[in-house]
Design a protein around this motif. Structure first.
Motif, PDB file in Angstrom:
ATOM      1  N   GLU A 249       0.822  -1.210   0.000  1.00 55.82           N
ATOM      2  CA  GLU A 249       0.000   0.000   0.000  1.00 55.82           C
ATOM      3  C   GLU A 249       0.858   1.264   0.000  1.00 55.82           C
ATOM      4  O   GLU A 249       0.414   2.331  -0.441  1.00 55.82           O
ATOM      5  CB  GLU A 249      -0.957   0.012   1.206  1.00 55.82           C
ATOM      6  CG  GLU A 249      -0.304   0.000   2.583  1.00 55.82           C
ATOM      7  CD  GLU A 249      -0.088  -1.398   3.141  1.00 55.82           C
ATOM      8  OE1 GLU A 249      -0.162  -1.549   4.376  1.00 55.82           O
ATOM      9  OE2 GLU A 249       0.131  -2.318   2.340  1.00 55.82           O
ATOM     10  N   GLU A 252       1.427   2.075  -3.604  1.00 52.40           N
ATOM     11  CA  GLU A 252       0.182   2.554  -4.208  1.00 52.40           C
ATOM     12  C   GLU A 252      -0.076   4.013  -3.856  1.00 52.40           C
ATOM     13  O   GLU A 252      -0.493   4.818  -4.704  1.00 52.40           O
ATOM     14  CB  GLU A 252      -0.981   1.677  -3.741  1.00 52.40           C
ATOM     15  CG  GLU A 252      -0.893   0.236  -4.226  1.00 52.40           C
ATOM     16  CD  GLU A 252      -1.877  -0.687  -3.538  1.00 52.40           C
ATOM     17  OE1 GLU A 252      -2.708  -0.165  -2.743  1.00 52.40           O
ATOM     18  OE2 GLU A 252      -1.844  -1.906  -3.773  1.00 52.40           O
ATOM     19  N   GLU A 256       0.361   7.989  -6.300  1.00 55.52           N
ATOM     20  CA  GLU A 256      -0.624   9.058  -6.467  1.00 55.52           C
ATOM     21  C   GLU A 256       0.059  10.402  -6.723  1.00 55.52           C
ATOM     22  O   GLU A 256      -0.527  11.310  -7.325  1.00 55.52           O
ATOM     23  CB  GLU A 256      -1.523   9.161  -5.223  1.00 55.52           C
ATOM     24  CG  GLU A 256      -2.424   7.961  -4.994  1.00 55.52           C
ATOM     25  CD  GLU A 256      -3.335   8.146  -3.793  1.00 55.52           C
ATOM     26  OE1 GLU A 256      -3.630   9.308  -3.455  1.00 55.52           O
ATOM     27  OE2 GLU A 256      -3.755   7.140  -3.195  1.00 55.52           O
TER      28      GLU A 256
END
Length: 297
Positions: A249, A252, A256
């Protein structure tokens, strides 16, 4: 098995179990490191605040660790888990390889660091390369707009440069050779002192960076690298691959930020810290809020 032996075995088992499920150090916090300059610290805070907001993982900051080689060594040794860095620095300075265009240099960056257990993610979106800056009025009087123009008069100038630029293979030595520059003198100094030094006429020209916030404060002309000597220096997150495998995560969330920070935005954040004295963590938080990454309180 005696009771005493059983207790020792149980304690050892619990210790092994705990360590096997924990990569982070310092009270199980993700450690984000940064160099000893404003931009690196801001980028570290941008990453850290976004990770904490989106994943709930605790973050510890190791700021002002030193120059690029110091921070890189700490990363390789597993002392820190995440850092911001620059593609040209990685390829040339760490691995002594040759850069190409922006895409080629990014691809080579990913390939090189992966072999050392580090994953390079996508660029934040800006290229912070080296340049020269001198007084606007003097540059206008001399008709200097490019490095080649400046080379014709460089022997009358005292250069103020950060210590790292003076020593790096992709810094002053190769730069002087490429443009046949001969300075009257070269003075090494910390990045924050360069602008005060040129403003006080202690030096005549400085090796600034294209995203320096102080460029908004002083009336300086930024010269053009007309031979394209300096390679791409696109900023991007580096994460230890071991950390990403256990906590995907994190990758991830950091993706962004890909392509979301341009040169103007980075220069403005640097200026808020260096020129206005705002706190790094608040500048980073404001950017994340205004860009819609985290909610406004």
């Amino acid at each position: 098995m005696t009771k005493k032996t059983f207790i020792k075995c149980l304690a050892l088992l619990l210790l092994v179990t705990t360590l096997s499920g924990c990569i982070f150090k310092e009270e199980d916090a993700l450690i984000i490191g940064s160099r000893n300059n404003t931009e690196s610290i801001i980028l570290s805070n941008l990453m850290g605040q976004l990770i904490e907001e989106k994943t709930g993982i605790n973050v510890t900051y190791k700021e002002n660790l030193g120059g690029s080689n110091v921070v890189w060594t700490a990363m390789l040794n597993g002392k820190i888990d995440v850092i911001p860095d620059y593609t040209g620095t990685i390829v040339i300075n760490y691995y002594q390889e040759t850069t190409g265009n922006a895409d080629e240099t990014l691809a080579k960056t990913k390939e090189l660091v992966l072999a050392d257990g580090i994953t390079a993610l996508e660029s934040f979106g800006f290229n912070n390369t080296y340049t020269l800056a001198l007084d606007e009025a003097e540059a206008e009087s001399l008709g200097v707009t490019t490095f080649s123009d400046f080379a014709k008069v460089s022997d009358d100038f005292i250069l103020g440069a950060v210590f790292e630029f003076i020593d790096r293979p992709d810094g002053l030595p190769g730069f002087q050779k490429e443009y046949e520059l001969q300075f009257k003198d070269v003075k090494g100094m910390d990045h924050g002192i360069m602008y005060r030094s040129i403003n006080a006429k202690e030096v005549d020209v400085i090796n600034s960076y294209t995203t320096d916030g102080q460029l908004q404060m002083y009336n300086l002309r930024v010269l053009e690298d007309d031979k394209g000597y300096f390679p791409p220096y696109h900023a991007l997150p580096l994460v230890r691959t071991e950390v990403l495998e256990q906590y995907p995560e994190i990758g991830e969330v950091l993706l962004e930020l890909a392509g979301k920070i341009d040169e103007t935005a980075m220069q403005e954040m640097n200026a808020k810290v260096d020129n206005e004295g705002q706190m790094v963590e608040l500048v980073a938080k404001e950017f994340l809020q205004e860009a819609g990454f985290i909610s406004k309180e």
